[in-house]
Structure formats: structure tokens, C-alpha cells
Design a protein around this motif. Structure first.
Motif, short mmCIF file in Angstrom:
data_model
loop_
_atom_site.label_atom_id
_atom_site.label_comp_id
_atom_site.label_asym_id
_atom_site.label_seq_id
_atom_site.Cartn_x
_atom_site.Cartn_y
_atom_site.Cartn_z
N PRO A 168 -4.74 0.91 -7.50
CA PRO A 168 -5.55 2.04 -7.97
C PRO A 168 -7.05 1.80 -7.88
N ARG A 169 -7.46 0.53 -7.87
CA ARG A 169 -8.89 0.22 -7.74
C ARG A 169 -9.21 -0.40 -6.38
N THR A 175 4.40 -3.45 -13.02
CA THR A 175 3.46 -4.13 -12.12
C THR A 175 2.98 -5.43 -12.75
N THR A 176 3.77 -5.95 -13.67
CA THR A 176 3.54 -7.25 -14.30
C THR A 176 4.79 -8.11 -14.08
N TYR A 190 -6.35 -2.11 -0.38
CA TYR A 190 -6.82 -0.77 -0.04
C TYR A 190 -6.05 0.27 -0.84
N LEU A 191 -6.76 1.29 -1.25
CA LEU A 191 -6.15 2.45 -1.89
C LEU A 191 -5.73 3.41 -0.79
N GLU A 235 0.83 -1.22 0.00
CA GLU A 235 0.00 0.00 0.00
C GLU A 235 0.86 1.26 0.00
N LEU A 236 1.96 1.21 0.72
CA LEU A 236 2.86 2.35 0.89
C LEU A 236 4.17 2.10 0.17
#
Length: 463
Positions: free
Chosen positions: A453-454, A365-366, A433-434, A93-94
Motif C-alpha cells: 500500500p505504500r 500480512t504478518t 511497487y503499488l 504485486e498482483l
């Protein structure tokens, strides 16, 4: 400035703060800053425990939730990196860094900040060669494999860190490879004889961290992971042509290309038209092959030497050497963008902001990592990003608090909670969580947020 440095935290924040307070009382000084070298275990609730790669019998809630929910307050500004025992969903998340709880800052998967004028850089996670050149493909819910690969350090982050100027302090969870050769190795093996097998195999500690140590030449380097205190002084090569010196591996002229008889495969941002390099640039990642010999001694004059003082620390247990207090001089001028401060003030490092902005197009991110730019393109991108940061951010305050404010995303535990609380096997992994702090950071430097992002904006029911 007095800085306390902790090895592995393992959820024992309260004990670490208590021990620091006891040292203050005994020695009549004030600790200004606490640094933690990984295995922080920022578990906010029981569901977070399902995102931690440890055996079920060791999955206990720990004490972090008290600081997350506001039941307790961190008495010292605390900066932490991640290790291999983390609530990896929260660390993701961070990814770019942020407040784990009020007054407790996560440096990110890689990062560099300033405290009263001096820089603190760090790399989270541990090295595994089979994941090093992959992208950050892991997504919730994690599989048994991705639960571990998510904390394996990536080449992307090592390359970014290698572009920094000399930081005052560097934090890593794993020790840099071969650092044991520059301290009391005999005593280390007497206390930890099980290390001999890894030393013989040549896979002891982290090759990329040694590459960073040699390139960045920080004044201090702190690590954890091995649960023992160990000191070493790494003497860097002189600038210019070093003298030949006999080592076990024979005559060598540079540790950048050889360590003893061991060749180093150098994956670097290199000159245009070239695929590899055997010379040291500010953007080199050295990955050692198998069966290394000890590095040779360097024959350089004392006046030409710079030294990185390394300290590896234990985990927080009674009678163990898990915490070190050191004095770091604070620059007399320009301590912060708002002037000199007598209290620790956390600021973004503009150099790191520029590097992050410049390298964002290569943040994968892949599973597949896009090929990195050649040196000329990389330096041009960083120069352009540096100018952007100067024009858009340098005239303003770079205080972290002005951009990122702590927000509870996931819920805290169901009351009554306790640090010894365990999790049932059937508890599912939490949703993604965003995090508004990540959104704010990306907005500040004008990059797309690729981190959840979602994801959900806020937590739901307590867990």
C-alpha cells in the motif's frame, strides 16, 4: 474451445508460442487459450532476478521482458500461475491476480476466473508444512529464507479455494499427493528413479492439492514441477455410503479420513464447538502424516463415479513433452455476461469475488495467521458477500478488462537487453511497487488493499 497447457515455462514464452503455432499449422486447428502451470519467471529487469530463488549461475533475464515492454505481443490469451522459481516481488504485486503483460494474466496466489462460461481455478507455489499455517509476512528486501517462504502455499488460500463449486480446470504447480498411484507408477519410476526416495518417505507431492482435488472434483487438473509428462485418472467416491474395498491399508470407508493406513490430520472450517473434523466438507484441507501407504481402490458403481483427468507436464525443452492441447466444450448459453463469444473472453468469477471479499478479514500480512472462523460463521460471511456481489456487480459486466488494465510498474531492462543477460551479484533487490491493477481489484469488491500500500507508484530508471 482448444486449450494448450504448458508445464514449466522457465522464461521460454517465445519458444512456447512458436511451438503452439507449429502445432496449429501441422494439425490445421486454432488454439484459443494457453495455460501455464508455474515457474513462469516474469522477470521485468535484472533487479527482479534478485527476487528469484535460484542459484546465481542460472539467473538469466529470459524473454518475458519483451512482452512486458511491448517489444513483442502475446498471440494467445495466456493464463499463468506461479511456481517456486519466480520473480516473487512481481507475483506479490498482483497477489489477487492481474495482467503480467498485455494478454498474459496471472491467476494470483490463488484464484478462479471464467473464460467463455467455464471456470479455471488455480493455486500458485509449492507446499512446505512449516510455512503452511503462517501469514504472508514476507517483505522486500527478502532475506534468503523469505525469498523461499513467499512462494510456499498458505492454508488461507487452500481454504478459500475449497469453497468453490466444481471448476472445469484446476492448475497447480505441484502434483497432488498420491496422484501417481492412479497412473502408470512403474513407468514413472523407470524414467525418474530418484522419485522413489520421496515416495518411501511419504513427502512426494502436495497433500493440500490432493485435498482440493477430492473436494472440488474438477474435470481436468494440470500440474508441472517434476519435469515429466504423466497421466492419471482419479475416480472420486460416490455420493452416499461407499462399499468397503480391500486396499493395502486394509478396509476403509472414506478417503477423506484415511489413505491406506495413513491417518489424515484434517484442519477445516468445522461445526461450531468443534476443533477438528473427519468428514468431508467443502472447506477441508487434508495434510498427510508421514509414511503413507497407497490409497485403496474404491468399490463404487460406474454410474456413480466422477473422474478428474490429471496431466503433469514437462518443462519447455526440445524433444520434451511440455505442452498438451485439449478440447473443452463451451457452454451454449451464458458464455459471458455479455452473451456468447467466439473468441476467448476473460471474466471474473462472481463466486470467487464473494469468497475473496468474505475471507479478507482473515488475510494476514504478518507472521501469525489469525484463527479461521467456524463453519457457520464462514458460510454466513460467504452468503453475505455473495449477496453483495449480486447487488453491486452482477448487473454490470464482469469483464476483467473493464476493471484491470495492464500497467508497467517496474522499468524494463537497460538497452540493449537479451534473454541470456545475467545479473551481477551486487545488484540490489528492487523497491516495492503499488500496482494499480491490485488497487482496482480491491476497490471493485470493497476491500482494503494490503499489497504494497505504500509502494512506489511507477518505476524509475531502467535496470
Amino acid at each position: 474451445m482448444k486449450i494448450a497447457v504448458e508445464g514449466c515455462c522457465h522464461g521460454e514464452l517465445e519458444a512456447i508460442y512458436d511451438h503452439t503455432r507449429d502445432l496449429e499449422n501441422q494439425n490445421q486447428y486454432k488454439v484459443d487459450l494457453l495455460l501455464i502451470c508455474g515457474d513462469f519467471e516474469a522477470t521485468r529487469n535484472l533487479a527482479d532476478l534478485q527476487c528469484m530463488a535460484i542459484p546465481d549461475k542460472y539467473k538469466q533475464l529470459g524473454g518475458f521482458y519483451k512482452y512486458y515492454t511491448g517489444e513483442k505481443s502475446a498471440p494467445i490469451l495466456t493464463i499463468a500461475i506461479g511456481g517456486n522459481h519466480e520473480a516473487s516481488n512481481y507475483m506479490w504485486e498482483l497477489y489477487h491476480g492481474g495482467w503480467l503483460a498485455p494478454n498474459i494474466y496471472f491467476l494470483g496466489h490463488a484464484g478462479c476466473v471464467r473464460v467463455n462460461g467455464f471456470s479455471i481455478a488455480g493455486a500458485s507455489g509449492i507446499f512446505k508444512p512449516y510455512d503452511f499455517r503462517k501469514g504472508n509476512f514476507e517483505r522486500l528486501p527478502y532475506s534468503p529464507d523469505s525469498l523461499r517462504s513467499i512462494y510456499h502455499i498458505r492454508e488461507f488460500n487452500v481454504l478459500r479455494l475449497s469453497l468453490l463449486s466444481q471448476p472445469t480446470i484446476f492448475l497447480s504447480h505441484e502434483w497432488p499427493q498420491f496422484i501417481e498411484r492412479f497412473g502408470d507408477l512403474k513407468s514413472l519410476l523407470e524414467n525418474k528413479p530418484q522419485f522413489q526416495k520421496s515416495l518411501d518417505k511419504g513427502d512426494f507431492n502436495s497433500p493440500p492439492m490432493m485435498g482440493l482435488l477430492k473436494n472440488l472434483k474438477p474435470n481436468w487438473w494440470f500440474s508441472a514441477h517434476l519435469h515429466i509428462r504423466f497421466e492419471a485418472d482419479f475416480v472420486h467416491e460416490a455420493v452416499g455410503e461407499p462399499e468397503f474395498s480391500e486396499g493395502r491399508g486394509g478396509k476403509v470407508t472414506s478417503l477423506d479420513a484415511n489413505i491406506g493406513n495413513t491417518e489424515i490430520e484434517v484442519k477445516a472450517i468445522v461445526a461450531e464447538g468443534s476443533a477438528t473434523s473427519t468428514t468431508s466438507t467443502p472447506a477441508v484441507v487434508a495434510v498427510a502424516k508421514e509414511n503413507p501407504d497407497p490409497p485403496p481402490a474404491l468399490a463404487v458403481s460406474q454410474s456413480q463415479r466422477s473422474v478428474t483427468h490429471f496431466i503433469g507436464l514437462d518443462k519447455c525443452l526440445p524433444g520434451r513433452q511440455f505442452l498438451e492441447v485439449v478440447d473443452i466444450p463451451t457452454p451454449r448459453q451464458g458464455a459471458t455476461s455479455n452473451g456468447i463469444s467466439r473468441v476467448p473472453v476473460l471474466e471474473f468469477n462472481p463466486e470467487w469475488l464473494a469468497i475473496t471479499r468474505a475471507f479478507h478479514p482473515w488475510f494476514a500480512t504478518t507472521l501469525r495467521q489469525r484463527r479461521f472462523p467456524i463453519e457457520r460463521e464462514a458460510r454466513s460471511a460467504v452468503a453475505s458477500a455473495t449477496q453483495w456481489v449480486f447487488e453491486n456487480l452482477q448487473s454490470e459486466s464482469l469483464l476483467v478488462d473493464d476493471i484491470q488494465q495492464f500497467v508497467q510498474t517496474a522499468p524494463g531492462p537497460v538497452a540493449p537487453a537479451s534473454p541470456n543477460q545475467t545479473v551481477d551479484e551486487g545488484v540490489p533487490q528492487p523497491p516495492a511497487y503499488l500496482n494499480p491493477q491490485t488497487e482496482a481489484f480491491c476497490r471493485m469488491i470493497g476491500i482494503e488493499n494490503k499489497i504494497n500500500p505504500r509502494g512506489l507508484s511507477r518505476g524509475g530508471d531502467s535496470q
